[in-house]
Design an enzyme around this catalytic site. Structure first.
Site, PDB file in Angstrom:
ATOM      1  N   SER A 103      16.925  37.581  39.110  1.00 50.52           N
ATOM      2  CA  SER A 103      16.660  36.212  39.132  1.00 50.52           C
ATOM      3  C   SER A 103      17.753  35.428  38.383  1.00 50.52           C
ATOM      4  O   SER A 103      18.193  34.485  39.086  1.00 50.52           O
ATOM      5  CB  SER A 103      15.129  35.996  38.331  1.00 50.52           C
ATOM      6  OG  SER A 103      15.033  34.686  38.020  1.00 50.52           O
ATOM      7  N   HIS A 119      25.124  31.372  30.692  1.00 50.80           N
ATOM      8  CA  HIS A 119      23.708  31.516  30.730  1.00 50.80           C
ATOM      9  C   HIS A 119      23.111  31.956  29.310  1.00 50.80           C
ATOM     10  O   HIS A 119      23.414  32.823  28.731  1.00 50.80           O
ATOM     11  CB  HIS A 119      23.230  32.486  31.975  1.00 50.80           C
ATOM     12  CG  HIS A 119      21.626  32.594  31.984  1.00 50.80           C
ATOM     13  ND1 HIS A 119      21.094  31.629  32.545  1.00 50.80           N
ATOM     14  CD2 HIS A 119      20.901  33.401  31.235  1.00 50.80           C
ATOM     15  CE1 HIS A 119      19.537  31.994  32.195  1.00 50.80           C
ATOM     16  NE2 HIS A 119      19.740  33.031  31.678  1.00 50.80           N
ATOM     17  N   LYS A 154      21.215  33.059  40.631  1.00 50.53           N
ATOM     18  CA  LYS A 154      21.715  31.677  40.152  1.00 50.53           C
ATOM     19  C   LYS A 154      22.822  31.424  39.973  1.00 50.53           C
ATOM     20  O   LYS A 154      23.627  30.644  40.372  1.00 50.53           O
ATOM     21  CB  LYS A 154      20.418  31.107  39.646  1.00 50.53           C
ATOM     22  CG  LYS A 154      19.072  30.811  40.431  1.00 50.53           C
ATOM     23  CD  LYS A 154      17.860  30.635  39.316  1.00 50.53           C
ATOM     24  CE  LYS A 154      17.423  31.611  38.413  1.00 50.53           C
ATOM     25  NZ  LYS A 154      16.226  31.318  37.780  1.00 50.53           N
ATOM     26  N   ARG A 193       5.865  35.554  39.811  1.00 51.98           N
ATOM     27  CA  ARG A 193       5.921  36.480  38.603  1.00 51.98           C
ATOM     28  C   ARG A 193       5.301  35.930  37.486  1.00 51.98           C
ATOM     29  O   ARG A 193       4.587  36.555  36.686  1.00 51.98           O
ATOM     30  CB  ARG A 193       7.407  36.946  38.571  1.00 51.98           C
ATOM     31  CG  ARG A 193       7.832  38.049  39.612  1.00 51.98           C
ATOM     32  CD  ARG A 193       9.645  37.872  39.203  1.00 51.98           C
ATOM     33  NE  ARG A 193       9.725  38.302  37.836  1.00 51.98           N
ATOM     34  CZ  ARG A 193      10.988  37.987  37.105  1.00 51.98           C
ATOM     35  NH1 ARG A 193      11.964  36.962  37.910  1.00 51.98           N
ATOM     36  NH2 ARG A 193      11.158  38.213  35.880  1.00 51.98           N
ATOM     37  N   ASP A 220      14.398  33.363  45.025  1.00 52.42           N
ATOM     38  CA  ASP A 220      14.068  33.475  43.515  1.00 52.42           C
ATOM     39  C   ASP A 220      13.099  32.569  43.091  1.00 52.42           C
ATOM     40  O   ASP A 220      12.172  32.767  42.329  1.00 52.42           O
ATOM     41  CB  ASP A 220      15.522  33.374  42.579  1.00 52.42           C
ATOM     42  CG  ASP A 220      15.088  33.098  41.398  1.00 52.42           C
ATOM     43  OD1 ASP A 220      14.702  33.977  40.572  1.00 52.42           O
ATOM     44  OD2 ASP A 220      15.248  31.973  40.917  1.00 52.42           O
TER      45      ASP A 220
HETATM   46  N1  URA Z   1      14.751  33.073  33.691  1.00 56.32           N
HETATM   47  C1  URA Z   1      14.787  33.175  35.075  1.00 56.32           C
HETATM   48  O1  URA Z   1      15.399  32.344  35.716  1.00 56.32           O
HETATM   49  N2  URA Z   1      14.430  34.331  35.707  1.00 56.32           N
HETATM   50  C2  URA Z   1      13.692  35.183  34.885  1.00 56.32           C
HETATM   51  O2  URA Z   1      13.180  36.217  35.656  1.00 56.32           O
HETATM   52  C3  URA Z   1      13.536  35.027  33.535  1.00 56.32           C
HETATM   53  C4  URA Z   1      13.964  34.068  32.737  1.00 56.32           C
END
Ligand code: URA
Length: 421
Positions: A193, A92, A197, A178, A171
């Site tokens: 968040s 990531h 994932k 958000r 999320d």
């Molecule tokens: N990317 C995401 O998936 N979530 C966040 O909160 C910030 C960046």
């Protein structure tokens, strides 16, 4: 009423928000009930937004962050793998300008025998997103359900897809909220968040590429380290081997910024003609999750196998591999012109943040999650810091929709490059 319902009805949301507003730690069962209620539509958006703002201002303990992450994962489905499966790994990145690493890394990692179920996001603000880049390949489908995706991973070792409605739905809903309430920049909320994932992929190993600098949402190295530590702690708590690499993002990765232009550069890299910084980043991130050395990974990249793997991914997900070498003509912007260097000297600065802003203005990115992106526009042939340029030589090429857009981008880029004598 089952146990979960009983718990949900037992909490009084305004009281819970008030407790976070006053800096208290929220009990695990209350936090879980809040996420369940929000996913089911029983907790109003306004309440969840107020909670998000309270977290932004008051923070969360590492225990609360872990519970929030678990609750987000439990809001939907997760990948399950057959017994005796190869190591399941992923990467990531917290995002950056010109970051097309995933397009090269995913097929490369699959060629080492690991499985990589890569769930990626779209670009937002100045940072690009892997899904937008993939969709620049005509016909490429990023919407796969978990069953289809898992079947593709067993067959090819890799899938590149977006978050579905059943994959961390809490999320998905929370991030959209958000985004419009100024509550994205919070280490615990970003951690939950991103990690929900990634952990719903049921990984064995994860590498985190945490960026800092002008082209990222974490400007300073200290904040980036704080986010890295928080994500690493949650991953380890769930039994995943987590590796963290911190990278500065002061200049764009590679020489191209913009969706189709970045796919072209990624394909060039898979063909063995990649820029040094991009190749270096790819192998440094792939090494800890595959257990291969960077030299071994460079050799695999040079063998052409990852290019063939990428073609297999494209074919499996609805695209035509033959289009990969035709993207420049498929997505030709109406205005393509060079931007000349004003002076002779050494390139001292190529400001990633400024280039990201200019790409956004051209239409390569989106200010709102619902905006469409124009695959054709952006910049390529961007000079790198340390290179020598002569007056009048190009600093980059600008791909724009109109001459006015070109002029505007050129004026913005005038502030992005610094040439020193
Ligand atoms: N990317 C995401 O998936 N979530 C966040 O909160 C910030 C960046």
């Amino acid at each position: 009423m089952d146990a979960a319902d009983a718990m949900k009805h037992a909490i009084h949301i305004p009281t819970l928000i008030g407790r976070k507003r006053d800096g208290e730690e929220i009990a695990a069962s209350d936090l879980r009930a809040l996420v369940e209620g929000f996913t089911a539509g029983d907790v109003a958006d306004a309440q969840m937004a107020a909670f998000a703002m309270a977290v932004c201002l008051r923070g969360m303990t590492s225990a609360e962050t872990a519970i929030l992450t678990h609750a987000m994962i439990d809001s939907g489905d997760r990948f399950t793998w057959p017994s005796g499966h190869p190591p399941v790994v992923d990467k990531h990145s917290t995002g950056g300008i010109g970051d097309k690493v995933s397009l090269v890394l995913a097929p490369l990692v699959a060629c080492t025998g690991c499985w990589i179920p890569m769930v990626s996001g779209r670009g937002l603000g100045i940072t690009g997103g892997t899904l937008d880049k993939l969709e620049a390949i005509p016909g490429f489908r990023v919407h796969l359900d978990i069953k289809q995706a898992a079947a593709q991973v067993s067959r090819l070792g890799v899938v590149m897809m977006g978050q579905t409605d059943r994959f961390c739905p809490a999320d998905k809903k929370f991030y959209a909220l958000r985004d419009v309430t100024g509550t994205v920049p919070s280490v615990p909320l970003i951690t939950a968040s991103i990690m929900s994932k990634k952990l719903a992929e049921s990984l064995d190993r994860l590498v985190l590429d945490v960026k800092y600098g002008s082209g990222t949402f974490m400007r300073g190295k200290k904040e980036a380290q704080e986010l890295a530590d928080s994500m690493s702690a949650v991953g380890k708590e769930m039994g995943v081997e987590v590796h963290v690499l911190l990278h500065p993002m002061n200049e764009p990765t590679g020489r191209a910024v913009g969706n189709a232009l970045e796919v072209i550069e990624a394909v060039d890299t898979l063909d063995g003609r990649g820029p040094d910084d991009l190749v270096g980043l790819v192998v440094s991130l792939a090494a800890p999750i595959t257990g291969r050395t960077q030299d071994e990974l460079r050799a695999i990249l040079a063998s052409g196998a990852p290019k063939r793997k990428f073609e297999e991914i494209v074919e499996a997900q609805g695209g035509d591999p033959a289009d990969l070498d035709k993207l420049a003509s498929i997505y030709r912007a109406p205005v393509i012109r060079e931007m000349p260097a004003p002076d002779t000297g050494t390139v001292a600065k190529v400001d990633a943040g400024m280039i990201g802003q200019a790409a956004l203005q051209l239409g390569a990115g989106r200010s709102r999650a619902s905006d469409a992106v124009d695959f054709r526009v952006g910049f390529d042939r961007i000079v790198k810091t340390g290179e020598t340029v002569h007056q009048g030589q190009p600093l980059c090429r600008i791909h724009a929709r109109t001459p006015i857009d070109f002029d505007f981008a050129e004026a913005m880029l005038g502030r992005a490059f610094r040439i020193e004598r």
